[in-house]
Motif scaffolding. Structure first.
Motif, mmCIF file in Angstrom:
data_model
loop_
_atom_site.group_PDB
_atom_site.id
_atom_site.type_symbol
_atom_site.label_atom_id
_atom_site.label_comp_id
_atom_site.label_asym_id
_atom_site.label_seq_id
_atom_site.Cartn_x
_atom_site.Cartn_y
_atom_site.Cartn_z
ATOM 1 N N LEU A 248 6.458 16.343 7.650
ATOM 2 C CA LEU A 248 6.360 16.889 6.363
ATOM 3 C C LEU A 248 3.762 16.369 6.585
ATOM 4 O O LEU A 248 3.691 14.816 6.809
ATOM 5 N N LEU A 249 3.111 17.464 6.236
ATOM 6 C CA LEU A 249 1.572 17.013 5.996
ATOM 7 C C LEU A 249 1.347 16.457 4.645
ATOM 8 O O LEU A 249 1.811 16.709 3.905
ATOM 9 N N LEU A 250 1.127 15.017 4.868
ATOM 10 C CA LEU A 250 0.436 14.327 3.777
ATOM 11 C C LEU A 250 -0.942 13.828 3.558
ATOM 12 O O LEU A 250 -1.573 12.858 4.441
ATOM 13 N N PRO A 251 -1.347 13.733 2.767
ATOM 14 C CA PRO A 251 -2.860 13.694 2.464
ATOM 15 C C PRO A 251 -2.797 11.906 2.496
ATOM 16 O O PRO A 251 -1.983 11.443 2.768
ATOM 17 N N ARG A 252 -4.065 10.775 3.102
ATOM 18 C CA ARG A 252 -3.772 9.610 3.754
ATOM 19 C C ARG A 252 -3.519 8.524 2.749
ATOM 20 O O ARG A 252 -2.315 7.996 2.542
ATOM 21 N N ARG A 253 -3.675 8.936 0.996
ATOM 22 C CA ARG A 253 -3.029 7.987 0.150
ATOM 23 C C ARG A 253 -2.082 8.384 -0.874
ATOM 24 O O ARG A 253 -0.876 7.137 -0.315
ATOM 25 N N GLU A 254 -1.225 9.764 -0.115
ATOM 26 C CA GLU A 254 0.064 9.821 -0.381
ATOM 27 C C GLU A 254 1.091 9.108 0.702
ATOM 28 O O GLU A 254 2.061 8.642 0.410
ATOM 29 N N SER A 255 0.169 9.149 1.710
ATOM 30 C CA SER A 255 0.980 8.716 3.225
ATOM 31 C C SER A 255 1.104 7.139 3.109
ATOM 32 O O SER A 255 2.134 6.550 3.071
ATOM 33 N N ALA A 256 0.215 6.561 2.481
ATOM 34 C CA ALA A 256 0.153 4.931 2.127
ATOM 35 C C ALA A 256 0.955 4.598 0.671
ATOM 36 O O ALA A 256 2.034 3.545 1.316
ATOM 37 N N ILE A 257 1.002 5.421 -0.445
ATOM 38 C CA ILE A 257 1.866 5.109 -1.379
ATOM 39 C C ILE A 257 3.475 5.501 -0.919
ATOM 40 O O ILE A 257 4.264 4.435 -0.170
ATOM 41 N N LEU A 258 4.193 6.197 0.763
ATOM 42 C CA LEU A 258 5.449 6.738 1.053
ATOM 43 C C LEU A 258 5.466 5.547 1.564
ATOM 44 O O LEU A 258 6.307 5.252 1.664
ATOM 45 N N GLU A 259 4.623 4.829 2.753
ATOM 46 C CA GLU A 259 4.900 4.070 3.294
ATOM 47 C C GLU A 259 4.853 2.911 2.887
ATOM 48 O O GLU A 259 6.298 1.783 2.975
ATOM 49 N N HIS A 260 4.814 2.233 1.509
ATOM 50 C CA HIS A 260 4.831 1.319 0.730
ATOM 51 C C HIS A 260 6.168 1.550 0.353
ATOM 52 O O HIS A 260 6.814 0.279 0.890
ATOM 53 N N LEU A 261 6.647 2.744 -0.140
ATOM 54 C CA LEU A 261 7.891 2.805 -0.679
ATOM 55 C C LEU A 261 8.766 2.616 0.137
ATOM 56 O O LEU A 261 9.731 2.169 -0.362
ATOM 57 N N MET A 262 8.831 3.125 1.307
ATOM 58 C CA MET A 262 10.610 2.894 2.085
ATOM 59 C C MET A 262 9.674 1.888 2.612
ATOM 60 O O MET A 262 11.023 0.798 3.035
ATOM 61 N N ARG A 263 8.863 0.864 2.926
ATOM 62 C CA ARG A 263 9.019 -0.535 3.684
ATOM 63 C C ARG A 263 10.043 -1.151 2.512
ATOM 64 O O ARG A 263 10.650 -1.818 2.552
#
Lengths: 225, 510
Positions: free
Chosen positions: A148-163
């Motif tokens: 799944l290709l995500l822009p930087r900001r969205e991937s940053a948000i996802l990373e944090h939510l996943m942590r």
């Protein structure tokens, strides 16, 4: 992945050990303050689950000693005493999280994994939530087998939510995470990104969903069967 | 209050002192007046005696051999001018009247027994032309004409001058009496006050003692010795109370530990098992028991230990944490939950953990009683209230009072709870000097409102707020929060409800 359980109640220690094993986490159990110190000195554990009331010493002192020795080991405190003082003391002396007895095993596993998912933690390299896999080194996201290709900001948000899987992440925290990435700091930047991210995850048939807690923040939850 | 005041030691002492002062001054005044009249009386007696001696000296033998009175002209004139106020009679041997003025007095005296060596006093009632009262002296004197009895008397009114002088004197001096009285009283009251100061200080200290400060003891130094036994007795009582509290605290802490450990074991053991539907039911039962034990311990702790409600806390922050913590549970049960903050920080004095407990209990209730997909809203308003609104079946008005009793559960409602949640909420609120109320949620459901006391800071903050905030902000707060009083206070709320709700969705979205 090794976890140290410091618990003098044999049955609880057994059950926690069993639950961790089912979650794919190996653990050792000690019942005494002295044994815990010795074990931590020898083996590089990835996390510790600590009962505060030990027969030969105070769990809080163990945490303080570890932090003084610059140990970064994530510590989850178990306590039967849930008064304010207890909690504040626990967190002040350097514990990372606490659970009040009686606790649900699923909660214990979720919290332990969350500790391990922290940056630098044992699970910090690859984050998992439902069928979403996030490689924090390569920074690529897969839903099931499909990337799944995500822009930087969205991937940053996802990373944090996943942590922080299964727990609410305040909006302000996400804003802070984006601060370095975004040029325009409008107040609705986070909702917009979350909106896009949520849609993309849904379109990719992810089994974890981003929920909004209005007035507080967001949380990622694995879909319940 | 008045009764309390009447019972005060200070007043009692002052009253007694006043009475004592009044009696003492009255006695002193009476003695003074009596003495003055006495002196005047004895002056009178002396004068009468002198006059009798004068008269006797002027009695002589006439060449005819009869005794006669020859007064110097001056003396005669003075008797003349007295105009009947001064009377006298001189009786010689064989009851013969030598001289008398007026003669009627002589006639009267003739019948009297002769006076003795010692002066004798007499009182004439309604004598003479003026029908006056006379006081007189009868004395036997040696004279040129042998032994004679001299009777001198003076009209009672003739003393008027002396008496009026006395009266004037007393009136002149009388104003001193109340002044003296007031001064004495003032000194007395001041003395009592300063004497009681240590006692007042003690009672202030004693008043500050509460379940949270059981270690405070009253000092027995610089205290009147009469009070020392009382102070010691109070301190001993405090010792025993503190011990009692200690035992209670220890008990709740131990009970928490002793009950929770086996529950943890059972919970974890059930989690580890794989099995059929019975296992799932058992898990639910154990979860229910865990919750019951947890609530019982909370109630016990609230009973045993008064909350420390002095922390400076922000209601927005406390509620935000609770909502964050409860969100996963709500979402698991397919309810949505939202927080609506007050525009400004809502600072109050309280106990963050207890308030969090109260809000959590209300959210748990709301989750239990809402239908699937129901929305739960936690709103903090600028009047230091927290409202938890749900879309459940509501609580009937007649049940609202009973809902806060321990072990109360709604009729015809299937619940897992023990009925302690609302009792805990109420106890927490009363510890904060606040209250919890139940209202209908406009559009269905229930609103629980926790009203806290505003501190100075809160008041200032919300004052600024009311000036700064816009209409939309106001109506948003009122609609989401929904306590009735608040809606009544805001005339705009009703008209703007529809728009405001829509607006709320937008502004609230994080």
């Amino acid at each position: 992945m090794r976890i140290l359980i410091v618990e003098d109640e044999v049955r609880i220690a057994e059950l926690v050990e069993g639950a961790l094993a089912r979650a794919g986490l190996v653990s050792d159990t000690v019942a005494l303050f002295a044994d815990a110190k010795a074990a931590l000195a020898v083996t590089p554990y990835d996390a510790a689950i600590l009962d505060l009331g030990l027969p030969d010493g105070d769990g809080l002192r163990l945490i303080r000693d570890l932090r003084l020795a610059r140990s970064q080991i994530p510590i989850l405190v178990l306590t039967a005493r849930d008064t304010v003082d207890e909690r504040v003391c626990g967190l002040d002396s350097g514990a990372d999280d606490y659970l009040v007895k009686p606790f649900a095993t699923t909660e214990l596993i979720a919290r332990t994994k969350a500790l391990l998912r922290r940056p630098g933690g044992a699970l910090g390299m690859t984050l998992k939530a439902g069928n979403i896999v996030f490689d924090t080194v390569g920074r690529d996201v897969k839903v099931g087998e499909a990337p799944l290709l995500l822009p930087r900001r969205e991937s940053a948000i996802l990373e944090h939510l996943m942590r922080r899987l299964g727990r609410v992440v305040p909006k302000a925290v996400l804003e802070e995470k984006l601060y370095g990435l975004d040029d325009d700091h409008e107040s609705n930047v986070v909702p917009v990104h979350v909106h896009h991210l949520r849609r993309k995850l849904m379109e990719a048939d992810a089994t974890a969903e981003i929920h909004t807690v209005r007035g507080v923040g967001y949380l990622l939850m694995e879909a319940t069967a | 209050v008045i009764r309390d005041h009447l019972g005060s030691l200070q007043l009692r002492l002052a009253l007694r002192l006043t009475a004592l002062c009044a009696v003492a001054i009255a006695i002193a005044a009476a003695v003074l007046i009596y003495q003055a009249y006495e002196t005047a009386g004895s002056l009178n007696d002396r004068e009468l005696g002198l006059r009798a001696a004068d008269l006797a000296r002027n009695v002589s033998m006439s060449p005819a051999g009869t005794p006669r009175l020859q007064m110097p002209p001056k003396l005669a004139a003075s008797y003349e001018s007295a105009a009947g106020a001064d009377i006298f009679a001189i009786r010689g041997s064989e009851n013969r009247i030598i001289a008398a003025s007026p003669p009627a007095f002589g006639e009267l005296v003739r019948t009297w027994p002769s006076a003795g060596e010692e002066a004798a006093y007499f009182h004439l009632k309604e004598f003479g032309t003026g029908s006056q009262d006379f006081y007189g002296l009868a004395v036997v004197r040696e004279s040129a004409a042998g032994l004679i009895s001299v009777y001198v008397a003076r009209a009672a009114e003739a003393d008027a001058l002396v008496h009026s002088l006395l009266r004037e004197f007393i009136l002149d001096v009388a104003w001193v009496v109340p002044v003296l009285f007031a001064i004495m009283l003032a000194i007395g009251v001041l003395a009592i006050r300063s004497g009681l100061r240590p006692v007042r200080r003690l009672s202030q200290m004693a008043a500050a003692i509460g379940p949270n400060s059981t270690s405070v003891r009253l000092p027995d130094r610089n205290v009147p010795t009469e009070i020392v036994p009382l102070v010691r007795a109070v301190n001993h009582a405090l010792d025993r109370l503190e011990q009692g509290f200690q035992v209670q605290r220890q008990f709740t802490a131990n009970a928490a530990h002793e009950l929770r450990t086996p529950l943890t074991i059972v919970t974890a053991a059930l989690d580890a098992m794989e099995g059929n539907g019975e296992l799932a039911k058992l898990k639910v039962d154990v979860a229910r028991m865990s919750r019951l034990v947890d609530q019982l311990l909370r109630v016990a702790r609230l009973d045993a230990i008064a909350l420390d409600v002095s922390e400076a806390i922000d209601l927005n922050e406390v509620c935000s944490n609770v909502v964050a913590a409860m969100a996963p549970l709500a979402l698991t049960h397919r309810r949505t939950i939202a927080l609506s903050r007050s525009e400004r920080s809502m600072r109050i004095r309280g106990n963050a953990t207890a308030i969090a407990d109260a809000v959590r209990n209300l959210i748990e209730n709301a989750i239990a009683y809402s239908p699937q997909g129901g929305k739960i809203t936690v709103s903090i308003s600028d009047d230091a209230t927290v409202a938890v609104a749900d879309r459940g079946s509501g609580i009937r008005p007649e049940d609202r009072r009973a809902a806060f009793e321990r072990f109360w559960r709604g009729k015809n409602v299937r619940t897992q709870g023990a009925g302690l949640g609302l009792a805990i909420v109420q106890e927490i609120m009363s510890a904060h000097g606040g209250r919890v109320t139940i209202d209908d949620n406009p559009g269905g459901g229930t609103v629980f409102t926790l009203s806290f006391k505003m501190t100075d800071q809160t008041a200032v903050a919300s004052h600024v707020e009311t000036r700064a905030c816009s209409d939309t902000a106001k109506s948003r707060i009122s609609v989401v929060a929904g306590p009735e009083e608040q809606q009544q206070n805001l005339p705009l709320a009703g008209e703007h409800r529809g728009q405001a709700a829509g607006h709320a969705v937008q502004t609230l979205k994080p």
